[in-house]
Design an enzyme around this catalytic site. Structure first.
Site, PDB file in Angstrom:
ATOM      1  N   ASP A 191      -9.964  -9.087   8.365  1.00 52.69           N
ATOM      2  CA  ASP A 191     -11.403  -9.055   8.069  1.00 52.69           C
ATOM      3  C   ASP A 191     -11.995 -10.461   8.157  1.00 52.69           C
ATOM      4  O   ASP A 191     -13.127 -10.650   8.621  1.00 52.69           O
ATOM      5  CB  ASP A 191     -11.660  -8.483   6.674  1.00 52.69           C
ATOM      6  CG  ASP A 191     -11.887  -6.982   6.731  1.00 52.69           C
ATOM      7  OD1 ASP A 191     -11.417  -6.356   7.707  1.00 52.69           O
ATOM      8  OD2 ASP A 191     -12.518  -6.423   5.818  1.00 52.69           O
TER       9      ASP A 191
ATOM     10  N   ASP B 217      -2.096 -18.110   2.231  1.00 50.79           N
ATOM     11  CA  ASP B 217      -3.300 -18.783   1.714  1.00 50.79           C
ATOM     12  C   ASP B 217      -3.736 -19.899   2.664  1.00 50.79           C
ATOM     13  O   ASP B 217      -4.926 -20.079   2.948  1.00 50.79           O
ATOM     14  CB  ASP B 217      -3.078 -19.308   0.288  1.00 50.79           C
ATOM     15  CG  ASP B 217      -1.754 -20.036   0.111  1.00 50.79           C
ATOM     16  OD1 ASP B 217      -0.879 -19.935   1.003  1.00 50.79           O
ATOM     17  OD2 ASP B 217      -1.577 -20.712  -0.918  1.00 50.79           O
TER      18      ASP B 217
ATOM     19  N   ASP C  90      -4.620  -7.066   5.953  1.00 53.66           N
ATOM     20  CA  ASP C  90      -5.904  -6.444   5.607  1.00 53.66           C
ATOM     21  C   ASP C  90      -6.951  -7.541   5.384  1.00 53.66           C
ATOM     22  O   ASP C  90      -8.067  -7.497   5.924  1.00 53.66           O
ATOM     23  CB  ASP C  90      -5.694  -5.606   4.334  1.00 53.66           C
ATOM     24  CG  ASP C  90      -6.848  -4.666   4.067  1.00 53.66           C
ATOM     25  OD1 ASP C  90      -7.793  -4.652   4.863  1.00 53.66           O
ATOM     26  OD2 ASP C  90      -6.793  -3.950   3.052  1.00 53.66           O
TER      27      ASP C  90
ATOM     28  N   TYR D  95       0.816  -1.221   0.000  1.00 52.12           N
ATOM     29  CA  TYR D  95       0.000   0.000   0.000  1.00 52.12           C
ATOM     30  C   TYR D  95       0.846   1.267   0.000  1.00 52.12           C
ATOM     31  O   TYR D  95       0.319   2.366  -0.151  1.00 52.12           O
ATOM     32  CB  TYR D  95      -0.967   0.010   1.194  1.00 52.12           C
ATOM     33  CG  TYR D  95      -1.982  -1.117   1.175  1.00 52.12           C
ATOM     34  CD1 TYR D  95      -2.105  -1.957   0.068  1.00 52.12           C
ATOM     35  CD2 TYR D  95      -2.812  -1.356   2.248  1.00 52.12           C
ATOM     36  CE1 TYR D  95      -3.011  -2.998   0.045  1.00 52.12           C
ATOM     37  CE2 TYR D  95      -3.736  -2.401   2.228  1.00 52.12           C
ATOM     38  CZ  TYR D  95      -3.818  -3.210   1.120  1.00 52.12           C
ATOM     39  OH  TYR D  95      -4.719  -4.244   1.091  1.00 52.12           O
TER      40      TYR D  95
ATOM     41  N   LYS E  39       4.199 -15.269   2.079  1.00 58.74           N
ATOM     42  CA  LYS E  39       4.208 -16.254   0.994  1.00 58.74           C
ATOM     43  C   LYS E  39       5.641 -16.397   0.481  1.00 58.74           C
ATOM     44  O   LYS E  39       5.978 -15.973  -0.620  1.00 58.74           O
ATOM     45  CB  LYS E  39       3.222 -15.859  -0.113  1.00 58.74           C
ATOM     46  CG  LYS E  39       1.806 -16.327   0.254  1.00 58.74           C
ATOM     47  CD  LYS E  39       0.794 -16.200  -0.848  1.00 58.74           C
ATOM     48  CE  LYS E  39       1.006 -17.137  -2.012  1.00 58.74           C
ATOM     49  NZ  LYS E  39       0.583 -18.527  -1.760  1.00 58.74           N
TER      50      LYS E  39
END
Ligand code: NAD
Length: 371
Positions: free
Chosen positions: A255, A227, A251, A143, A194
């Protein structure tokens, strides 16, 4: 009451104003019954600041926030500000505070209160008793890192790109926060990246491992691909204690973890900066995850519990007042166990009350526990 605990209160807009007024009652209770006082200053932020001063965050407000030990934030925004220029939108006030205070560590606990087990979309046996902490790096990665942009290409098409870059220092400082959090919890950290496909992930795993060997051998550290972590969060979330991850994965995963608990009106958060060299305390801001909820604002319908739980995090992480933090959290659990519910968490056979009623239920529970 005089105090050296300097707290800046920024209610903001919509239900932010209502839940903050409720929070101040809890603060008054602690001053009266536990002699725990705060030196409180209050100002406008977001749409309220735009209406009063023509900007979502005044320089004076920012300076006061930076000089405070902690900022207690409500929520900002509203449809009346939708057409404002991007730089004047209420949310810019919040983002500027996070950036200028260099709040790089975002803590999002996912706690399932016994009385609300039924509010989750997952089976009760998967979520009952759940208490995990997602720690998201907030100032780096995809970001913010450069280069980023949208370029026109010679063939007339375009290319959009972002960079997921992390330096040793950025990884170490979030890693330290993770280990510190785990020390106050169950002593276990899962570092998520990852590294199977991303160079930033390889560095993240290597630096976390080095930091663990150098500073965190009292903590159990494990590694997981992002993942797989998403899958494990809905398969068996109770395997986690602290999950630490980068900005982008954080992020998404925070959630996902939030939904395990079932309700936006119950979710607190904290954003921490570097520890002050003199006091050892981090710069910090505490806020509910929800927004200003214009659809219910001003009607005594807002659930104040996310705000109270954010305040409990402030007590714990900014002021080391674990006993009082436990008291507020236990009082929230008591209020829910008594069958009182705001509309957002209403369930069959429960009594629906408003913001004022829920605030009183929590204060009554604090009274009972203090006896
Ligand atoms: P929202 O979180 O304000 O509301 C989403 C839904 O959840 C609404 O139906 C609302 O009534 C309900 N809700 C939220 N909090 C509740 C509570 N405490 N009690 C009961 N019900 C609650 O999100 P939104 O509607 O997408 O956004 C509204 C405004 O808030 C927008 O301007 C948005 O930009 C802003 N916003 C601000 C923040 C923040 O200040 N941190 C976060 C998210 C959204």
């Amino acid at each position: 009451m005089a105090s050296n605990r300097k707290v800046m209160v920024l209610p903001g807009d919509g239900i932010g104003v209502e839940v903050m007024a409720a929070n101040l009652k809890v603060i008054d209770w602690l001053a009266k019954h536990k002699s725990l006082a705060f030196d409180i200053s209050e100002d406008k932020v977001g749409g309220a600041a735009y209406d009063a001063y023509g900007t979502p965050l005044r320089d004076e407000t920012l300076a006061d926030a930076v000089a405070s030990d902690a900022v207690l934030f409500g929520a900002v925004g509203g449809p009346q500000y939708d057409d404002l220029d991007f730089s004047l939108k209420p949310e810019r006030g919040l983002l500027a505070l996070r950036k200028e205070m260099d709040l790089f560590a975002n803590l999002r606990p996912a706690i399932v209160f016994d009385a609300l087990v039924g509010a989750s979309t997952l089976k009760p046996e998967i979520v009952s008793g759940l208490n995990i902490m997602i720690l998201r790096e907030l100032c780096g990665g995809s970001y913010f890192a450069e280069p980023r942009g949208i370029d026109a290409l010679a063939d007339g098409t375009r290319k959009g790109y972002d960079t997921n870059a992390y330096s040793t220092g950025e990884i170490q400082r979030i890693g330290r926060v993770a280990f510190d959090l785990a020390r106050k919890r169950n002593g276990s950290v899962t570092s998520v990246e990852k590294s199977n496909v991303m160079h930033s992930g390889i560095l993240w795993r290597e630096e976390m491992t080095k930091l663990h060997q150098a500073e965190g051998t009292d903590i159990t550290l494990s590694h997981m691909y992002a993942d797989n972590c998403a899958m494990q969060l809905v398969r068996y979330p109770k395997q986690f204690d602290v999950i630490v991850t980068d900005n982008l994965f954080g992020d998404l995963l925070s959630d996902c973890a939030a939904m395990l608990t079932g309700s936006l009106g119950m979710l607190p958060s904290a954003s921490l900066g570097a520890p002050d060299p003199e006091t050892g305390l981090p710069k910090a801001m505490y806020e509910p995850v929800h927004g200003s909820a214009p659809d219910i604002a001003g009607q005594d319908l807002a659930n104040p519990l996310a705000q109270f739980l954010s305040f409990a995090m402030m007590l714990r992480y900014s002021f080391g007042q674990a006993e009082e933090a436990d008291l507020v959290e236990a009082a929230v659990a008591d209020a829910l166990a008594s069958g009182k519910r705001t509309g957002d968490i209403m369930a069959p056979d429960c009594e629906q009350i408003g913001t004022a009623g829920m605030t009183q239920a929590v204060l009554d529970a604090m009274d009972r526990r203090a006896r």
